[in-house]
Scaffold this active site. Structure first.
Site, PDB file in Angstrom:
ATOM      1  N   HIS A 109     -11.658  26.111   6.875  1.00 56.66           N
ATOM      2  CA  HIS A 109     -10.392  25.489   6.463  1.00 56.66           C
ATOM      3  C   HIS A 109      -9.963  26.002   5.083  1.00 56.66           C
ATOM      4  O   HIS A 109     -10.261  25.353   4.061  1.00 56.66           O
ATOM      5  CB  HIS A 109     -10.556  23.966   6.435  1.00 56.66           C
ATOM      6  CG  HIS A 109     -10.709  23.380   7.797  1.00 56.66           C
ATOM      7  ND1 HIS A 109      -9.636  23.041   8.586  1.00 56.66           N
ATOM      8  CD2 HIS A 109     -11.809  23.108   8.535  1.00 56.66           C
ATOM      9  CE1 HIS A 109     -10.061  22.568   9.740  1.00 56.66           C
ATOM     10  NE2 HIS A 109     -11.379  22.608   9.736  1.00 56.66           N
ATOM     11  N   GLY A 115      -8.302  20.814  15.137  1.00 58.84           N
ATOM     12  CA  GLY A 115      -8.101  19.642  15.980  1.00 58.84           C
ATOM     13  C   GLY A 115      -9.325  19.397  16.842  1.00 58.84           C
ATOM     14  O   GLY A 115     -10.255  20.206  16.878  1.00 58.84           O
ATOM     15  N   CYS A 166      -9.584  27.049  12.444  1.00 58.56           N
ATOM     16  CA  CYS A 166     -10.645  26.334  13.162  1.00 58.56           C
ATOM     17  C   CYS A 166     -10.330  26.270  14.661  1.00 58.56           C
ATOM     18  O   CYS A 166     -10.460  27.285  15.339  1.00 58.56           O
ATOM     19  CB  CYS A 166     -10.865  24.973  12.532  1.00 58.56           C
ATOM     20  SG  CYS A 166     -12.553  24.417  12.767  1.00 58.56           S
ATOM     21  N   GLU A 172     -11.638  -7.225   1.952  1.00 55.37           N
ATOM     22  CA  GLU A 172     -12.752  -6.261   1.902  1.00 55.37           C
ATOM     23  C   GLU A 172     -12.839  -5.529   0.570  1.00 55.37           C
ATOM     24  O   GLU A 172     -13.848  -4.897   0.270  1.00 55.37           O
ATOM     25  CB  GLU A 172     -12.717  -5.278   3.089  1.00 55.37           C
ATOM     26  CG  GLU A 172     -11.532  -4.374   3.160  1.00 55.37           C
ATOM     27  CD  GLU A 172     -10.441  -4.967   4.035  1.00 55.37           C
ATOM     28  OE1 GLU A 172      -9.842  -4.216   4.796  1.00 55.37           O
ATOM     29  OE2 GLU A 172     -10.164  -6.180   3.924  1.00 55.37           O
ATOM     30  N   GLU A 225      -7.176  25.876   3.716  1.00 55.76           N
ATOM     31  CA  GLU A 225      -6.217  24.967   3.066  1.00 55.76           C
ATOM     32  C   GLU A 225      -6.883  24.020   2.074  1.00 55.76           C
ATOM     33  O   GLU A 225      -6.243  23.556   1.133  1.00 55.76           O
ATOM     34  CB  GLU A 225      -5.443  24.166   4.132  1.00 55.76           C
ATOM     35  CG  GLU A 225      -6.222  23.084   4.891  1.00 55.76           C
ATOM     36  CD  GLU A 225      -6.986  23.595   6.113  1.00 55.76           C
ATOM     37  OE1 GLU A 225      -7.224  24.820   6.190  1.00 55.76           O
ATOM     38  OE2 GLU A 225      -7.351  22.773   6.978  1.00 55.76           O
ATOM     39  N   SER A 229       0.852  -1.200   0.000  1.00 56.76           N
ATOM     40  CA  SER A 229       0.000   0.000   0.000  1.00 56.76           C
ATOM     41  C   SER A 229       0.885   1.246   0.000  1.00 56.76           C
ATOM     42  O   SER A 229       2.116   1.141   0.029  1.00 56.76           O
ATOM     43  CB  SER A 229      -0.922  -0.022   1.209  1.00 56.76           C
ATOM     44  OG  SER A 229      -0.147  -0.083   2.377  1.00 56.76           O
ATOM     45  N   LYS A 260      -1.433   5.846  -5.403  1.00 57.99           N
ATOM     46  CA  LYS A 260      -2.440   5.686  -6.465  1.00 57.99           C
ATOM     47  C   LYS A 260      -3.189   6.996  -6.680  1.00 57.99           C
ATOM     48  O   LYS A 260      -3.473   7.384  -7.802  1.00 57.99           O
ATOM     49  CB  LYS A 260      -3.481   4.633  -6.075  1.00 57.99           C
ATOM     50  CG  LYS A 260      -2.979   3.227  -6.074  1.00 57.99           C
ATOM     51  CD  LYS A 260      -4.131   2.242  -5.940  1.00 57.99           C
ATOM     52  CE  LYS A 260      -4.904   2.342  -4.643  1.00 57.99           C
ATOM     53  NZ  LYS A 260      -4.181   1.907  -3.442  1.00 57.99           N
ATOM     54  N   GLY A 261      -3.482   7.671  -5.546  1.00 56.83           N
ATOM     55  CA  GLY A 261      -4.246   8.915  -5.621  1.00 56.83           C
ATOM     56  C   GLY A 261      -3.503   9.960  -6.429  1.00 56.83           C
ATOM     57  O   GLY A 261      -4.078  10.670  -7.262  1.00 56.83           O
ATOM     58  N   LEU A 262      -2.218  10.027  -6.187  1.00 52.52           N
ATOM     59  CA  LEU A 262      -1.384  11.004  -6.886  1.00 52.52           C
ATOM     60  C   LEU A 262      -1.294  10.676  -8.376  1.00 52.52           C
ATOM     61  O   LEU A 262      -1.351  11.555  -9.230  1.00 52.52           O
ATOM     62  CB  LEU A 262       0.011  10.930  -6.259  1.00 52.52           C
ATOM     63  CG  LEU A 262       0.804  12.194  -6.272  1.00 52.52           C
ATOM     64  CD1 LEU A 262       0.052  13.283  -5.542  1.00 52.52           C
ATOM     65  CD2 LEU A 262       2.137  11.944  -5.580  1.00 52.52           C
TER      66      LEU A 262
HETATM   67  N1  GLN Z   1     -12.954  20.798  17.751  1.00 58.22           N
HETATM   68  C1  GLN Z   1     -13.371  22.087  17.255  1.00 58.22           C
HETATM   69  C2  GLN Z   1     -14.843  22.088  16.891  1.00 58.22           C
HETATM   70  O1  GLN Z   1     -15.416  21.040  16.647  1.00 58.22           O
HETATM   71  C3  GLN Z   1     -12.542  22.521  16.072  1.00 58.22           C
HETATM   72  C4  GLN Z   1     -12.692  21.618  14.894  1.00 58.22           C
HETATM   73  C5  GLN Z   1     -11.602  21.806  13.876  1.00 58.22           C
HETATM   74  O2  GLN Z   1     -10.552  22.358  14.187  1.00 58.22           O
HETATM   75  N2  GLN Z   1     -11.819  21.326  12.672  1.00 58.22           N
HETATM   76  O3  GLN Z   1     -15.423  23.144  16.795  1.00 58.22           O
END
Ligand code: GLN
Length: 547
Positions: free
Chosen positions: A519, A353, A380, A148, A521, A13, A17-19
């Site tokens: 996000h 996070g 976020c 699978e 990014e 693995s 493949k994605g690239l």
């Molecule tokens: N844990 C935070 C929330 O749920 C931030 C989520 C994130 O950083 N994507 O709001």
């Protein structure tokens, strides 16, 4: 009808493949064709939304709010085509659909089986949006031989059997290991992998072979003969300095030509690879460098922040600057003074996070950046931490915190500057949530609009007053603290159109301090770097010139 290209993997693995699928998509676009890329994942999770970033890497979110595999990020970054919820499916999702139909009685009492019920569901998924593009590229996750994965392999076999001749082709990605003792590239694992494929009725049209060196003619001929492909269809996929060299590399190896030959498309329109030549030039010829600290939680696995790493590279390319990122585990600041570690960086990024672990460290990193005038980008959770830091240290609410960390413990001593959003609207549709909800698919997900405040930093960065960005979070900055925070210099420069949800905060008297609830990014591309990342790297560059 669209032509289908199925990409499978063998031997081991993580061969990329994605690239390969993404770079091939870009090459076909360079010849004027339209493409769409899809990922079929054999695991039984319904989607990757509830999977740990340590297990599965980043969760890539689409505009329409699907939580998908990170390969969809590669697809978007190489082709610029925005993925949708119909571009990613897992065995778990297929099985849930089948079981839902069974409960509803749709199968009229029949015995439900993998063939035909599960395979039919997969074929229905493959056929979605047929006709809309010239080429549909479908990557099958995992490697041939995985238990699978079998329903997917059987479904693509049936799918191609049911289509007209030359409507579907199969590309198989394998590894050619180099054995130093004998000084040889070994073809046997590839031969075995193709044998495995053929035992389930699939014959590859093209072999893409990962190697760390050129494949000698003799080995190419051997692979062609024993795997039953044309010699021109044995394509080398060498290790590259940058993934963005892949389209040019595959063009030199004539992968796109092999694909067009397999479909018998002739004459083939000639390619225009200008954008990829420019991208390669920017990557290979930087004029400066900046050092950026990424203070996060899932720092042992770079894939956990894949799109952030890529967006920083794009921001660097826009400034003709190499971005050197250092991943720092936020928890370290709970034991060690941040200044010692952070002072050598030109900018600090705190990514998204979940969960409390490491958050006090992130707050300390935000504090360091704010007080030392170091550029800061909070994404976020990184924005939420910046707001908590400002609420505690600028407004004076020493108990400021997030409901994410105390809701369960009913700790009454915390002031919920960040709170659990239970009701909101998107396009007039009402969403209602509670703490008892299932975790899967229940966050504020996908693209939402925000209005930017005139003459704010972000309005200048975006050169727009209205933006749309992708979200994935359950908690929000509480708008009721806006006035207090603004009095202290933290401007709410982006808000939802109804004025209820803070989307961006920035500091007035700071060279570059921005927190975004979404996000950015996820929308950055090498040929179209996201304005936030472009400007963030520029700020880091300006900072590097000060020291
Ligand atoms: N844990 C935070 C929330 O749920 C931030 C989520 C994130 O950083 N994507 O709001």
């Amino acid at each position: 009808m669209s032509r289908y290209i199925f990409v499978t993997g063998g031997v081991v693995s993580s061969l990329g493949k994605g690239l390969t699928a993404a770079a091939l998509g870009a090459l076909l676009q360079a010849r004027g064709f339209t493409v769409r890329l899809r990922k079929l994942d054999p695991y039984l999770n319904v989607d990757p939304g509830t999977m740990s970033p340590f297990e599965h890497g980043e969760v890539f979110v689409t505009d329409d709010g699907a939580e998908t595999d990170l390969d969809l990020g590669h697809y978007e970054r190489f082709t610029g085509v925005s993925a949708t919820s119909t571009d990613s499916v897992s065995c778990g999702k297929i099985y849930s659909k089948v079981l839902e139909k069974e409960r509803r009685g749709d199968y009229l009492g029949k015995t439900i089986q993998v063939i035909p019920h599960v395979t039919n569901e997969i074929k229905d998924f493959l056929a979605l949006g047929d006709n809309e593009v010239d080429f549909m590229l479908c990557e099958i996750g995992g490697t041939v031989g995985d238990i699978e994965g079998l329903p997917f392999f059987e479904a693509i076999r049936q799918f191609s059997h049911e289509r007209a001749e030359k409507q579907c082709i199969f590309i198989h990605l394998t590894l050619l290991p180099y054995i130093a003792a004998s000084g040889e590239l070994k073809t046997k694992p590839t031969q075995h992998s193709v044998k495995e494929l053929r035992s389930i009725g699939l014959s590859p049209d093209i072999l893409v072979c990962r190697t760390d060196r050129d494949i000698p003619q003799k080995e190419r001929e051997k692979l062609a003969l024993f795997c039953n492909v044309r010699k021109e269809s044995v394509i080398a996929a060498p290790d590259l300095e940058s993934i963005y060299e892949a389209p040019l590399c595959y063009m030199r190896e004539k992968l796109d030509q092999a694909v067009l030959d397999a479909f018998q498309i002739s004459p083939a329109p000639s390619p225009n690879l200008q954008i990829w030549e420019d991208v390669a030039d920017r990557i290979n010829n930087p004029e400066g460098e900046v050092h950026i600290a990424i203070v996060g939680k899932y720092t042992q696995l770079e894939d956990a922040y894949k799109s952030i790493a890529e967006a920083l590279t794009h921001g660097g390319m826009a400034n003709r600057t190499r971005v050197i990122s250092t991943w720092i585990d936020a928890e370290i600041f709970e034991r060690k003074n941040p200044t010692e570690l952070l002072q050598k960086f030109n900018a600090i990024l705190v990514p998204g996070g979940f969960g409390e672990r490491g958050t006090e460290g992130k707050i300390l990193a935000a504090h360091f950046a704010r007080t030392k005038n170091v550029p800061y980008l909070g994404i976020c959770l990184g924005m939420q931490m910046a707001v908590i830091e400002a609420a505690r240290n600028l407004v004076g609410i020493s108990s400021a915190g997030s409901e994410e960390f105390f809701e369960q413990n009913t700790d009454k001593g915390v002031t919920p500057v960040i709170y659990h959003l239970k009701e909101w609207y998107k396009d007039r549709k009402k969403f209602v949530r509670s703490s008892q909800d299932h975790k899967g698919g229940s966050m504020r997900l996908g693209a939402y609009k925000a209005d930017l405040v005139l003459n704010s930093k972000v309005q200048q960065i975006y050169q727009a007053t209205e933006i749309s960005e992708r979200h994935r979070h359950r908690y929000e900055v509480n708008i009721k603290y806006k006035a207090d925070l603004e009095k202290c210099g933290m401007v709410f420069s982006g808000v939802s159109p109804d004025g209820k949800l803070p989307e961006i905060v920035e500091l007035k008297d700071h060279p570059w301090y921005i927190g975004v609830q979404f996000h950015p990014e996820l929308k950055s591309k090498p040929f179209e770097p996201h304005p936030i990342f472009k400007d963030f790297v520029k700020a880091a560059l300006d900072q590097s010139r000060l020291v």
